[in-house]
Design an enzyme around this catalytic site. Structure first.
Site, PDB file in Angstrom:
ATOM      1  N   MET A  30       0.840  -1.198   0.000  1.00  0.00           N
ATOM      2  CA  MET A  30       0.000   0.000   0.000  1.00  0.00           C
ATOM      3  C   MET A  30       0.876   1.250   0.000  1.00  0.00           C
ATOM      4  SD  MET A  30      -3.553  -0.736   1.944  1.00  0.00           S
ATOM      5  CE  MET A  30      -2.969  -0.643   3.627  1.00  0.00           C
ATOM      6  N   GLY A  31       2.133   1.076  -0.445  1.00  0.00           N
ATOM      7  CA  GLY A  31       3.023   2.221  -0.544  1.00  0.00           C
ATOM      8  C   GLY A  31       3.613   2.615   0.796  1.00  0.00           C
ATOM      9  N   ALA A  32       4.110   3.874   0.864  1.00  0.00           N
ATOM     10  CA  ALA A  32       4.856   4.344   2.040  1.00  0.00           C
ATOM     11  C   ALA A  32       5.919   3.305   2.380  1.00  0.00           C
ATOM     12  CB  ALA A  32       3.910   4.600   3.210  1.00  0.00           C
ATOM     13  N   LEU A  33       6.702   2.944   1.381  1.00  0.00           N
ATOM     14  CA  LEU A  33       7.615   1.813   1.480  1.00  0.00           C
ATOM     15  C   LEU A  33       8.723   2.059   2.503  1.00  0.00           C
ATOM     16  CD1 LEU A  33       8.051   0.790  -2.267  1.00  0.00           C
ATOM     17  CD2 LEU A  33       6.313   0.066  -0.620  1.00  0.00           C
ATOM     18  N   HIS A  34       9.122   0.971   3.169  1.00  0.00           N
ATOM     19  CA  HIS A  34      10.208   1.008   4.143  1.00  0.00           C
ATOM     20  C   HIS A  34      11.114  -0.199   3.891  1.00  0.00           C
ATOM     21  CE1 HIS A  34       7.868  -2.097   6.146  1.00  0.00           C
ATOM     22  NE2 HIS A  34       6.859  -1.258   6.318  1.00  0.00           N
ATOM     23  N   GLY A  36      11.381  -2.974   5.310  1.00  0.00           N
ATOM     24  CA  GLY A  36      10.693  -4.261   5.327  1.00  0.00           C
ATOM     25  C   GLY A  36      10.149  -4.619   3.960  1.00  0.00           C
ATOM     26  N   HIS A  37       9.503  -3.643   3.307  1.00  0.00           N
ATOM     27  CA  HIS A  37       9.034  -3.869   1.940  1.00  0.00           C
ATOM     28  C   HIS A  37      10.198  -4.196   1.015  1.00  0.00           C
ATOM     29  CE1 HIS A  37       5.622  -1.083   3.231  1.00  0.00           C
ATOM     30  NE2 HIS A  37       5.003  -2.184   2.874  1.00  0.00           N
ATOM     31  N   GLN A 155      -3.003 -12.268   8.170  1.00  0.00           N
ATOM     32  CA  GLN A 155      -3.238 -11.999   6.753  1.00  0.00           C
ATOM     33  C   GLN A 155      -2.539 -13.039   5.882  1.00  0.00           C
ATOM     34  OE1 GLN A 155      -3.050  -7.932   4.722  1.00  0.00           O
ATOM     35  NE2 GLN A 155      -1.042  -8.750   4.239  1.00  0.00           N
TER      36      GLN A 155
END
Length: 282
Positions: A30-34, A36-37, A155
């Site tokens: 969902m964006g706002a990548l960090h 972890g992504h 999830q």
């Protein structure tokens, strides 16, 4: 770097890969990548010929309108981060209409009860939204493998169930939780934490680690009581839930059984910002 907004454009792109018999790794975000992504993306790059990353704030999985409005949207910086890993990553950043058509609504799923535990109790309809958008994305991208972090372990289990229900061939890959040095699980929502909240939020993981340490010697009820005391009258953190559950069906337990795998799950509010985490216990 290729960035697609239209469903038909990216479907045409991945169809070429399929024709060439190239494997496709898919990382839905969902964006706002960090970081972890980025760890998920790197694993996908290591294990596939091509990688698609979706950036889409999915409206159907938010049961809190304010949370949807406030969710960080940082598409330009997200693309810049991804390009720093590989120029070959393909980004799919659609509008809701491209994903859902004229009606942005969820399918009602029966995930065998997985959807009714923990997050499902506090976020009605959330997993219907997750299942619906992922069915759309799996259909559009046709991935060989799709990558999900274990921070959202419930999830992850539900996505595996979704693939069984929809009879899709994609392999679901779970990846370890990526943490700050403090232990705080990385989340896009962390960007909304103020300095004081950032300083106290590592208590969440510290608590989980102590539960893991004590799991073999203390009863479930004693552990539940102890966790509650850690957050009682805390100025910055409010416990929403703590549960110890079986990995197989995510059912909360009252007592331990031999030869069963368990995880501890927690949700905590730092002000208005909701943080979740979990840990394997055995």
């Amino acid at each position: 770097m290729q960035v697609y907004e239209k469903r038909l454009d990216i479907m045409s792109c991945v169809a070429t890969f399929s024709t060439q018999k190239k494997s496709i790794g898919f990382v839905p975000t969902m964006g706002a990548l960090h970081r972890g992504h980025l760890a998920l993306v790197q694993q996908a790059l290591n294990e596939n010929d091509k990688v698609v990353v979706s950036i889409f704030v999915n409206p159907t999985q938010f049961n809190n309108t304010e949370d949807l409005v406030n969710y960080p949207r940082t598409l330009d910086s997200d693309i810049e981060l991804l390009s720093g890993i590989s120029k070959d990553i393909i980004v799919f950043a659609p509008t809701p209409k491209e994903v859902y058509g004229d009606e942005t609504i969820s399918t009602n799923y029966n995930f065998g009860g997985l959807e009714n535990e923990m997050e499902g109790k506090f976020r009605p309809g959330h997993f219907d939204g997750v299942g619906t958008v992922l069915k759309h994305f799996f259909t559009i991208v046709s991935p060989t493998r799709a990558y999900f972090g274990e921070k959202d372990f419930q999830q992850l289990q539900i996505v595996r169930k979704l693939v069984d229900i929809e009879k899709m061939s994609v392999k679901i890959v779970g990846c370890p939780i990526f943490r700050e040095e403090s232990g705080l699980a990385l989340s896009s929502r962390n960007k909304r934490l103020n300095q004081q909240q950032l300083e106290v939020s590592p208590l969440i993981y510290k608590t989980l680690k102590q539960v893991k340490k004590d799991f073999g010697i203390k009863s479930v009820s004693k552990l539940n009581e102890w966790v509650s005391t850690q957050f009682e009258n805390h100025n910055e953190l409010r416990l929403e839930y703590f549960e110890i559950a079986k990995v197989s069906d995510l059912k909360t337990i009252k007592r331990k059984q031999k030869n069963k795998k368990y995880r501890a799950f927690i949700a905590v509010f730092a002000g208005e910002i909701r943080l979740i985490d979990n840990i394997a216990l055995n």
